[in-house]
Design a protein around this motif. Structure first.
Motif, mmCIF file in Angstrom:
data_model
loop_
_atom_site.group_PDB
_atom_site.id
_atom_site.type_symbol
_atom_site.label_atom_id
_atom_site.label_comp_id
_atom_site.label_asym_id
_atom_site.label_seq_id
_atom_site.Cartn_x
_atom_site.Cartn_y
_atom_site.Cartn_z
ATOM 1 N N GLY A 26 -3.535 10.759 -34.717
ATOM 2 C CA GLY A 26 -3.640 12.004 -34.840
ATOM 3 C C GLY A 26 -4.936 12.275 -34.000
ATOM 4 N N TRP A 27 -4.913 13.311 -33.390
ATOM 5 C CA TRP A 27 -6.189 13.632 -32.702
ATOM 6 C C TRP A 27 -6.751 14.921 -33.232
ATOM 7 N N PHE A 28 -7.976 14.843 -33.565
ATOM 8 C CA PHE A 28 -8.777 15.884 -34.518
ATOM 9 C C PHE A 28 -9.922 16.383 -33.538
ATOM 10 N N ARG A 29 -10.393 17.538 -33.808
ATOM 11 C CA ARG A 29 -11.745 17.982 -33.160
ATOM 12 C C ARG A 29 -12.608 18.843 -34.102
ATOM 13 N N GLY B 86 -6.757 19.722 -36.990
ATOM 14 C CA GLY B 86 -5.922 18.606 -36.337
ATOM 15 C C GLY B 86 -5.350 19.436 -34.978
ATOM 16 N N VAL B 87 -5.533 18.395 -33.890
ATOM 17 C CA VAL B 87 -5.021 18.918 -32.609
ATOM 18 C C VAL B 87 -3.729 18.557 -32.323
ATOM 19 N N SER B 88 -3.370 17.321 -32.395
ATOM 20 C CA SER B 88 -2.065 16.667 -31.972
ATOM 21 C C SER B 88 -2.010 15.431 -32.897
ATOM 22 N N CYS B 89 -0.450 15.061 -33.128
ATOM 23 C CA CYS B 89 -0.155 13.765 -33.708
ATOM 24 C C CYS B 89 0.990 13.358 -33.264
ATOM 25 N N ILE B 90 1.242 11.970 -33.494
ATOM 26 C CA ILE B 90 2.360 11.414 -33.199
ATOM 27 C C ILE B 90 2.691 10.291 -33.886
ATOM 28 N N SER B 91 4.108 10.474 -34.198
ATOM 29 C CA SER B 91 4.443 9.131 -35.222
ATOM 30 C C SER B 91 4.505 7.784 -34.433
ATOM 31 N N SER B 92 4.684 6.854 -35.357
ATOM 32 C CA SER B 92 4.478 5.380 -34.722
ATOM 33 C C SER B 92 5.321 4.902 -33.893
ATOM 34 N N ASP C 7 -1.106 25.361 -32.569
ATOM 35 C CA ASP C 7 -0.610 26.504 -31.822
ATOM 36 C C ASP C 7 -1.623 26.591 -30.490
ATOM 37 N N SER C 8 -2.737 26.446 -30.830
ATOM 38 C CA SER C 8 -3.778 26.966 -29.617
ATOM 39 C C SER C 8 -3.878 25.987 -28.486
ATOM 40 N N VAL C 9 -3.012 24.635 -28.579
ATOM 41 C CA VAL C 9 -3.080 23.832 -27.473
ATOM 42 C C VAL C 9 -1.614 23.574 -26.798
ATOM 43 N N ARG D 245 -0.262 23.015 -23.160
ATOM 44 C CA ARG D 245 -1.454 22.486 -22.574
ATOM 45 C C ARG D 245 -1.839 20.908 -22.707
ATOM 46 N N PHE D 246 -1.805 20.620 -23.799
ATOM 47 C CA PHE D 246 -2.129 19.193 -24.422
ATOM 48 C C PHE D 246 -0.681 18.560 -24.487
ATOM 49 N N THR D 247 -0.747 17.059 -24.165
ATOM 50 C CA THR D 247 0.254 16.196 -24.313
ATOM 51 C C THR D 247 -0.251 14.829 -24.720
ATOM 52 N N ILE D 248 0.359 14.564 -26.150
ATOM 53 C CA ILE D 248 0.041 13.211 -26.690
ATOM 54 C C ILE D 248 0.965 12.243 -26.209
ATOM 55 N N SER D 249 0.533 11.147 -26.071
ATOM 56 C CA SER D 249 1.469 10.115 -25.802
ATOM 57 C C SER D 249 0.759 8.541 -26.242
ATOM 58 N N ARG D 250 1.591 7.641 -26.228
ATOM 59 C CA ARG D 250 1.044 6.340 -26.593
ATOM 60 C C ARG D 250 1.621 5.136 -25.978
ATOM 61 N N ASP D 251 1.258 4.102 -25.657
ATOM 62 C CA ASP D 251 1.469 3.047 -24.979
ATOM 63 C C ASP D 251 1.166 1.662 -25.859
ATOM 64 N N ASN D 252 2.072 1.474 -26.537
ATOM 65 C CA ASN D 252 1.912 0.403 -27.731
ATOM 66 C C ASN D 252 1.555 -0.889 -27.070
ATOM 67 N N ALA D 253 2.255 -1.354 -25.818
ATOM 68 C CA ALA D 253 1.663 -2.410 -25.213
ATOM 69 C C ALA D 253 0.484 -2.476 -25.095
ATOM 70 N N LYS D 254 -0.233 -1.289 -24.506
ATOM 71 C CA LYS D 254 -1.659 -1.425 -24.506
ATOM 72 C C LYS D 254 -2.477 -1.223 -25.629
ATOM 73 N N ASN D 255 -1.757 -0.991 -26.863
ATOM 74 C CA ASN D 255 -2.173 -0.595 -27.911
ATOM 75 C C ASN D 255 -3.302 0.706 -27.843
ATOM 76 N N THR D 256 -2.673 1.639 -27.204
ATOM 77 C CA THR D 256 -3.664 3.094 -26.694
ATOM 78 C C THR D 256 -2.747 4.229 -27.074
ATOM 79 N N VAL D 257 -3.653 5.095 -27.345
ATOM 80 C CA VAL D 257 -2.896 6.628 -27.391
ATOM 81 C C VAL D 257 -3.738 7.445 -26.600
ATOM 82 N N TYR D 258 -3.015 8.447 -25.733
ATOM 83 C CA TYR D 258 -3.787 9.297 -24.870
ATOM 84 C C TYR D 258 -3.664 10.818 -25.504
ATOM 85 N N LEU D 259 -4.519 11.638 -25.097
ATOM 86 C CA LEU D 259 -4.282 13.077 -25.179
ATOM 87 C C LEU D 259 -4.628 13.612 -23.646
ATOM 88 N N GLN D 260 -3.472 14.005 -22.998
ATOM 89 C CA GLN D 260 -3.966 14.582 -21.838
ATOM 90 C C GLN D 260 -3.884 16.014 -21.970
#
Length: 124
Positions: free
Chosen positions: A35-38, A47-53, A62-64, A67-82
């Motif tokens: 989850g991304w929180f602010r 809570g801004v955005s969340c992604i399952s495993s 609703d406010s984002v 405009r915002f996109t959450i994604s994950r790259d499990n190979a890089k062990n990283t989650v992004y919030l555009q």
């Protein structure tokens, strides 16, 4: 040791974009929902955005939406919030958090591990 490190914050003008990264170490991010929180000054953590495993189910407050996109790259062990079309009201410290299991939750109390946060400031 489980560790999450956020990066990518900064100062941006209204309408601009930033991409936040949440890099995990000490555990396999693929097994965790994220989850991304602010938190803005004087306000509660939101809570801004969340992604399952694995299946990639996502949530946006609703406010984002659109405009915002959450994604994950499990190979890089990283989650992004555009974050696009940023607004002054998006100004906050942004945190990523991890919880064991496939399904995300939108409440901060449901997350076990937290990063240190990265500041996002939207101002002209």
């Amino acid at each position: 040791q489980v560790q999450l490190v956020e990066s990518g914050g900064g100062l941006v003008q209204p309408g601009g974009s930033l991409r936040l990264s949440c890099a995990a170490s000490g555990f396999i991010l693929e097994h965790y929902a994220i989850g991304w929180f602010r938190q803005a000054p004087g306000k509660e953590r939101e809570g801004v955005s969340c992604i399952s495993s694995t299946e990639g189910s996502t949530y946006y407050t609703d406010s984002v939406k659109g405009r915002f996109t959450i994604s994950r790259d499990n190979a890089k062990n990283t989650v992004y919030l555009q974050m696009n079309s940023l607004k002054p009201e998006d100004t906050a410290v942004y945190y990523c958090a991890a919880r064991v299991g496939a399904n995300y939750r939108t409440a901060a109390d449901d997350y076990d591990s937290w990063g240190q946060g990265t500041q996002v400031t939207v101002s002209s």
